[in-house]
Design a protein around this motif. Sequence first.
Motif, short mmCIF file in Angstrom:
data_model
loop_
_atom_site.label_atom_id
_atom_site.label_comp_id
_atom_site.label_asym_id
_atom_site.label_seq_id
_atom_site.Cartn_x
_atom_site.Cartn_y
_atom_site.Cartn_z
N CYS A 38 1.01 -1.15 -0.11
CA CYS A 38 0.16 0.07 -0.18
C CYS A 38 1.07 1.25 0.26
N ASN A 39 1.53 1.56 0.93
CA ASN A 39 2.48 2.53 1.05
C ASN A 39 4.57 2.50 -0.40
N LEU A 40 3.95 1.27 -1.19
CA LEU A 40 4.48 1.08 -2.40
C LEU A 40 4.00 1.70 -3.39
N HIS A 41 2.27 1.26 -3.79
CA HIS A 41 1.47 1.73 -4.84
C HIS A 41 0.17 1.49 -4.92
N GLN A 42 -0.65 2.82 -4.43
CA GLN A 42 -1.68 2.51 -3.72
C GLN A 42 -2.65 1.75 -4.80
N ASN A 43 -2.53 2.15 -6.25
CA ASN A 43 -3.16 1.20 -7.39
C ASN A 43 -2.87 0.41 -7.73
N ALA A 44 -1.73 -0.82 -7.28
CA ALA A 44 -1.50 -2.20 -7.24
C ALA A 44 -2.30 -2.58 -5.79
N TYR A 45 -2.10 -1.73 -4.94
CA TYR A 45 -2.87 -2.68 -3.33
C TYR A 45 -4.53 -2.86 -3.60
N ASP A 46 -5.06 -1.18 -4.32
CA ASP A 46 -6.38 -1.73 -4.73
C ASP A 46 -6.31 -2.34 -5.40
N TYR A 47 -6.03 -2.87 -5.99
CA TYR A 47 -6.14 -4.15 -7.86
C TYR A 47 -6.78 -5.57 -7.28
N VAL A 48 -5.21 -5.25 -5.86
CA VAL A 48 -5.04 -6.67 -6.01
C VAL A 48 -6.11 -7.69 -4.59
N ASN A 49 -7.19 -6.32 -3.93
CA ASN A 49 -8.01 -6.27 -2.59
C ASN A 49 -9.59 -6.23 -3.56
N VAL A 50 -9.57 -6.31 -5.00
CA VAL A 50 -10.85 -6.23 -5.83
C VAL A 50 -11.60 -7.05 -5.26
N GLY A 51 -10.41 -8.48 -6.03
CA GLY A 51 -11.82 -9.86 -6.04
C GLY A 51 -11.59 -10.06 -4.69
N GLY A 52 -10.49 -9.72 -3.52
CA GLY A 52 -10.54 -10.00 -2.07
C GLY A 52 -9.58 -11.27 -2.23
N PRO A 53 -8.81 -11.31 -0.91
CA PRO A 53 -7.93 -11.76 -0.61
C PRO A 53 -8.18 -13.74 -0.58
N HIS A 54 -9.67 -13.64 -0.67
CA HIS A 54 -9.37 -15.24 -0.32
C HIS A 54 -9.48 -16.14 -1.69
#
Length: 134
Positions: free
Chosen positions: A21-37
Motif C-alpha cells: 500500500c505504501n509503495l503503490h496504492q493502485n496495486a494494493y487496490d487492484y489486488v483487493n478488488v476480488g478479495g484476498p481469499h
Amino acid sequence: MDKAARSYTELKDNHHMSELCNLHQNAYDYVNVGGPHKWSLVHCPERRYRIMTTNVTECIILYLKFTRQLPILTLAGFIRNMLQMWFHDRHRATQSIRHQLTDATHFVILKHVDKCGYMIVNPVDWNIFSVKQS
C-alpha cells in the motif's frame, strides 16, 4: 505482493500488504478488488493441500540449503538419496490408504451421506447428473 500471497500468518500478511500500500496504492487496490481469499494463502477458506508450497524445486532447494559447498558428486549422491527417501515414504503412506480419496475428504463425504439418502440422482450425461430431493 508475492510475499503477502505466501504468508502463513495474518500478521506477516498485513505487514506485506501495508508495504504494498505504501509503495503503490493502485496495486494494493487492484489486488483487493476480488478479495484476498482468491490469492492469499492465509486467507484461503479451503485447504489448498500445499499447492503453493509443494513445488518440488522449492523442497529440493530447502534441503540443499546446507549442502551448497559439497563437491558435485557428493551433492548428486545426496540428492539421489533424498529423492529415494521421499518416494519410499510416499509409497509407504499410499499403501495405508483405504479409500480412493484422502481420509479428510472421505470424512467430509461421510458427514453428508445422511442428506444424500433423500435425493434422487438421474444421469444426464456421463459426467452430468440431475439431483432432486425426494
